[in-house]
Design an enzyme around this catalytic site. Structure first.
Site, mmCIF file in Angstrom:
data_model
loop_
_atom_site.group_PDB
_atom_site.id
_atom_site.type_symbol
_atom_site.label_atom_id
_atom_site.label_comp_id
_atom_site.label_asym_id
_atom_site.label_seq_id
_atom_site.Cartn_x
_atom_site.Cartn_y
_atom_site.Cartn_z
ATOM 1 N N ASP A 1 0.796 -1.251 0.000
ATOM 2 C CA ASP A 1 0.000 0.000 0.000
ATOM 3 C C ASP A 1 0.826 1.297 0.000
ATOM 4 O OD1 ASP A 1 -1.949 -1.903 0.185
ATOM 5 O OD2 ASP A 1 -2.773 -1.243 2.106
ATOM 6 N N GLU B 1 -4.573 -0.703 -1.295
ATOM 7 C CA GLU B 1 -5.889 -0.799 -0.660
ATOM 8 C C GLU B 1 -6.838 -0.041 -1.574
ATOM 9 O OE1 GLU B 1 -5.986 0.042 3.531
ATOM 10 O OE2 GLU B 1 -8.172 0.014 3.611
ATOM 11 N N LYS C 1 -6.559 -4.730 -3.024
ATOM 12 C CA LYS C 1 -7.150 -5.505 -1.923
ATOM 13 C C LYS C 1 -8.210 -4.661 -1.213
ATOM 14 C CE LYS C 1 -3.445 -4.440 1.408
ATOM 15 N NZ LYS C 1 -4.255 -3.501 2.201
ATOM 16 N N LYS D 1 -7.649 -4.919 4.862
ATOM 17 C CA LYS D 1 -6.332 -4.530 5.352
ATOM 18 C C LYS D 1 -5.318 -5.616 5.000
ATOM 19 C CE LYS D 1 -8.081 -0.797 7.121
ATOM 20 N NZ LYS D 1 -8.035 0.421 6.272
ATOM 21 N N CYS E 1 -2.020 -2.607 7.743
ATOM 22 C CA CYS E 1 -2.037 -3.506 6.580
ATOM 23 C C CYS E 1 -0.809 -4.419 6.505
ATOM 24 C CB CYS E 1 -2.188 -2.697 5.306
ATOM 25 S SG CYS E 1 -3.835 -1.956 5.188
ATOM 26 N N GLN F 1 8.343 -14.606 21.182
ATOM 27 C CA GLN F 1 7.952 -16.014 21.304
ATOM 28 C C GLN F 1 8.615 -16.871 20.220
ATOM 29 O OE1 GLN F 1 3.746 -16.684 22.466
ATOM 30 N NE2 GLN F 1 3.445 -14.525 21.933
#
Ligand code: TIU
Length: 225
Positions: free
Chosen positions: A23, A71, A128, A131, A161, A201
């Site tokens: 975007d 977008e 698209k 998002k 996005c 993580q």
């Protein structure tokens, strides 16, 4: 090819890796666009254009695939939920006429990717409505047909996005690396938090690295597609 990254080195597979530039359209980067209509300071986003251009250039030099997203909604707004149009009490709504044409509408001046990052022949450009890059675009099938398993991410905005697309890609099995100096947010702390949560993580969403890490990896071990 190993790219120094967090939380640990990212293994890039030449020939199976694409760059996704999210975007980088005038709607978000210039005054008078959609980002501006939501009350954001759009100047922050322009700063990553040179790094993003260098990243795109690196992929072009290697002959690797570049995917650009926008977008964008259809002119009749049939692909835009009313909830999205109403959200945020903006000064201008999606589909209304602003300084660069109708906001977030395909084909309008504001919907074009900024000239410094313009797609070239052979690159994929997708519009698209969400998002995330996978919702209602068919891009997963296109990437699968080309044997793409690894995605590098750049573009705006980091926590909206870019992060949504990266999470969607991660759930579909792509090995994802965010190039942290080729992405930006209207909010510095949201960019920083997104980078941390992607790599936390053990790389729950993927990896993060600066462009220089990719450049170093290529200098050390020139790739052949
Ligand atoms: N508002 C905001 O931060 N972003 C968007 O609405 N779209 C994208 O991030 N491209």
């Amino acid at each position: 090819m190993e790219v120094a990254a967090r939380p640990y080195p990212y293994t890039l597979v030449p020939g199976h890796t694409a760059l996704v530039v999210i975007d980088m359209q005038r709607d978000f980067i210039e005054v008078g666009g959609f980002g501006d209509s939501l009350g954001n300071d759009v100047k922050r986003l322009e700063a990553i254009v040179p790094t993003t251009a260098a990243l795109i250039d690196t992929f072009r030099q290697q002959g690797w695939l570049v995917v650009h997203t926008r977008e964008a909604h259809k002119p009749d707004l049939s692909d835009c939920p009313p909830s999205k149009i109403a959200r945020g009490n903006p000064s201008l709504h999606i589909g209304e006429v602003g300084a660069m044409g109708r906001l977030l509408i395909a084909g309008e001046p504001g919907n074009q990717i900024v000239p410094a990052l313009a797609p070239i022949a052979g690159e994929i450009v997708i519009d698209k409505p969400g998002k995330g890059m996978f919702w209602a675009t068919g891009i997963h099938e296109t990437l699968q047909a080309r044997g793409i398993t690894h995605l590098l991410f750049a573009g705006v905005t980091t926590e909206v996005c870019v992060q949504t697309s990266m999470r969607e890609a991660n759930d579909r099995g792509y090995e994802c690396l965010l190039i942290e100096d080729a992405t930006e947010s209207y909010f510095a702390h949201f960019k920083a938090a997104t980078i941390e949560m992607i790599a936390a993580q053990g790389g729950i969403v993927g990896w993060v690295a600066p462009l220089s890490a990719l450049t170093w990896a290529l200098a050390k071990e020139p790739a052949h597609v």
